[in-house]
Motif scaffolding. Structure first.
Motif, mmCIF file in Angstrom:
data_model
loop_
_atom_site.group_PDB
_atom_site.id
_atom_site.type_symbol
_atom_site.label_atom_id
_atom_site.label_comp_id
_atom_site.label_asym_id
_atom_site.label_seq_id
_atom_site.Cartn_x
_atom_site.Cartn_y
_atom_site.Cartn_z
ATOM 1 N N ARG A 67 0.848 -1.205 0.000
ATOM 2 C CA ARG A 67 0.000 0.000 0.000
ATOM 3 C C ARG A 67 0.886 1.258 0.000
ATOM 4 N NH1 ARG A 67 -4.618 2.375 2.796
ATOM 5 N NH2 ARG A 67 -4.168 4.590 2.593
ATOM 6 N N ALA A 83 2.526 1.644 -3.339
ATOM 7 C CA ALA A 83 1.632 1.601 -4.503
ATOM 8 C C ALA A 83 1.932 0.411 -5.419
ATOM 9 C CB ALA A 83 1.700 2.912 -5.279
ATOM 10 N N GLN A 89 -4.041 4.534 -9.246
ATOM 11 C CA GLN A 89 -3.367 4.655 -7.947
ATOM 12 C C GLN A 89 -3.337 3.242 -7.376
ATOM 13 O OE1 GLN A 89 -2.062 7.465 -7.266
ATOM 14 N NE2 GLN A 89 -3.204 8.842 -8.591
ATOM 15 N N GLY A 95 -2.440 -0.556 -5.653
ATOM 16 C CA GLY A 95 -2.150 -0.965 -4.277
ATOM 17 C C GLY A 95 -2.680 -2.358 -4.039
#
Ligand SMILES: Cc1ncc(C[n+]2csc(CCOP(=O)(O)OP(=O)(O)O)c2C)c(N)n1
Length: 558
Positions: A88, A91, A158, A160
């Motif tokens: 996380r 990324a 984005q 993760g």
């Protein structure tokens, strides 16, 4: 079709070749479903869920795709938290499928219950805090939709880790519905044409310092990045995670930025009229010592804006390969070559054999790196020294987990890296990191993976010891260890493993030579005589020129 087979076939459709994990009653059906699909896809058993998670993480970082990990409930789920948090923070696209007890037993004392029911701990609450998406399957018919949501979240712009909590009975349940197609790969975000023109106009000011982040290599944008650098006739620095963004031997390369980096970067920034930041948010350790960043115009390109926002700045958000190519085109032809930096020799130009120091070891390792390899660097003094000084070949990859900066990342990650690339991996880690997660060497032994583990055995949690001596001015006596022979120990533990302990540079040179032609793993443990002060900004002033600190406990105190 069973849910477990459905998930396995979706992973095959996505081109996933390896799923990493540790088995257990509440995930075994998922493991079996994957194994039924061999050779298209297979399970790789880690020795710890953290290692399995970091293997999935490394595989994603190196391929630009998705890393997949399966673990069971209870301790398995809890052991995975750290690597999900790293993914996380950095990324990294990851799918984690976490097994849970059968729904009928949840909340009524099930073994390893993480359902949150009846006073059991709640894995969803824990994973929600460290992932980009986490859901528990409540009805079997929602599995296809939830899996798609998880994949979309993990592979979004984005990216993760996405975590799907799946009870054992659901894994075995039959799916009797039509399946929604998997969303295709997310379309690349293109830069806005007007913004691009503004950026090109800003970049007419010269000279330019470019600072590159790990997004460059992770998105495969090294070529486009190099084109922009040429068009700008710029100097280049890289953040600690990004040695693979740009040719470390180019005359344009000034070194690594920040706390572990080179003072040449601050000098280059002082000379620059503008700074271009590509594919990094410039966290504190990457920008320490670069206070001039707030006084210069700052243009940035990448997934997210840097933490530092300049009032005279501009951010271009978009997928790096496309944005950089468009920027290079907008910049047009490169001006005539201006003065260029000479290549700094961080490791020292001349080399003398002798007692092992970190710097001498790094020089020998640098010389031994093949053109195509992956270098994985762990935490501590070892990591800081390697970040500072080790130059990697132009087509090598470089993995450093700065998201959590957690010790032991490199051991699991090397397994994922070796499977993903089939190229030799070099793990550089301290003895402390080895004690934490080093037994994942077993996975490399089991699969005969091309990994050379180089353990910097200074018989200490070196960085903590240096902090204790220089910053706390204490001798608290808990960071130094008794003697150990890690090479000898591992050789005895795994018959046939090429492993040794080196006491001087001649032995290290020989060990590296012996390791080079091996197909499988090798371990080289370096017996460092001293705990050295690493090239870390916080230690420079308090060390007053000292290069080592004493381990400093009398034997009887230990
Ligand atoms: C998981 C985790 N726990 C604690 C730390 C804090 N920490 C940073 S460096 C370090 C010691 C590292 O020792 P070693 O791996 O032997 O490397 P050395 O510094 O001696 O090169 C510790 C405990 C960390 N980075 N990660």
């Amino acid at each position: 079709m069973k849910v477990s087979d459905f998930i396995a076939s979706r992973l095959v459709e996505l081109g996933i070749r390896h799923v990493f994990g540790v088995g257990g009653a509440n995930i075994e059906d998922m493991f079996a479903a994957v194994q039924r699909r061999r050779p298209d896809i297979r399970m790789v058993l880690g020795k710890h869920e953290h290692a399995a998670g970091t293997a999935a993480d490394a595989s994603a970082r190196l391929t630009g795709g998705l890393g997949v990990v399966f673990v069971t409930s209870g301790g398995g789920a809890m052991n995975l938290l750290h690597s999900v948090a790293e993914a996380r923070a950095s990324a990294v696209s990851m799918l984690a499928v976490v097994g849970e007890p059968p729904t009928a037993l949840q909340g009524v004392g099930a073994f390893q219950d993480t359902s949150g029911r009846g006073g059991a701990i709640d894995a969803a609450a824990a994973f929600e805090a460290v992932s980009v998406w986490c859901k528990r399957v409540e009805r079997v018919e929602t599995v296809p939709q939830l899996l798609n949501e998880a994949l979309d979240a993990a592979r979004s712009r984005q990216p993760g880790p996405a975590v799907l909590l799946l009870a054992k009975d659901f894994q075995l349940a039959e799916l009797a519905i039509t399946l929604p197609p998997i969303s295709s790969v997310i379309p690349a975000a293109l830069p806005d044409a007007i913004e691009l023109e503004r950026a090109a106009a800003l970049l007419r000011i010269r000279p330019v310092l470019v600072i590159a982040g790990d997004e460059v290599a992770r998105t495969g944008a090294q070529q486009q990045f190099a084109e922009v650098v040429e068009a700008l006739d710029a100097q280049v620095a890289v953040v600690p995670e990004a040695r693979d963004a740009y040719d470390n031997f180019s005359p344009r390369f000034v070194g690594v930025s920040g706390a572990m980096g080179s003072s040449d970067v601050a000098h280059a920034l002082a000379r620059a009229a503008i700074c271009l930041v590509v594919g990094t948010r410039l966290p504190v350790l990457a920008r320490q010592g670069l206070e001039d960043l707030t006084t210069k115009p700052l243009l940035s390109v990448g997934r997210r804006q840097p933490y530092l926002v300049s009032s005279r700045g501009l951010h271009l958000e978009g997928s790096l390969p496309q944005t950089l190519r468009a920027l290079a085109a907008a910049l047009g032809e490169a001006p005539t070559a201006a003065d260029r930096a000479t290549v700094p020799h961080d490791l020292g130009a001349s080399f003398e054999h002798g007692a092992l120091t970190t710097q001498r070891a790094l020089q020998l390792i640098q010389d031994a790196l093949p053109a195509e390899c992956t270098v994985l660097v762990d935490a501590g003094n070892t990591g800081a020294a390697a970040v500072h000084a080790l130059r990697i070949p132009r087509s090598a990859r470089w993995l450093l987990a700065m998201g959590m900066a957690g010790m032991g990342y490199a051991f699991g990650a090397a397994v994922g890296a070796a499977f993903a690339t089939q190229r030799r991996c070099f793990v550089l880690a301290g003895d402390g990191a080895f004690y934490m997660h080093g037994l994942d060497i077993h996975t490399a032994v089991e699969h005969r993976l091309p990994v050379t583990y180089i353990i910097f055995n200074n018989r200490a949690h070196g960085m903590c010891l240096v902090r204790e001596r220089l910053l706390l001015r204490e001798n608290a006596g808990y960071n130094a260890f008794r003697d150990s022979r890690l090479g000898e120990g591992l050789r005895a533990m795994f018959p046939g493993l090429v492993a040794c302990d080196c006491r001087n540079t001649v032995e290290l040179a020989h060990a590296l030579e012996q390791a080079a032609p091996q197909a499988g793993p090798c371990v080289i443990s370096l017996e460092l005589e001293h705990v050295e002060v690493p090239p870390f900004a916080a230690f420079q002033r308090p060390s007053q020129g000292l290069t080592t600190v004493s381990r400093g406990f009398p034997d009887d105190e230990h």
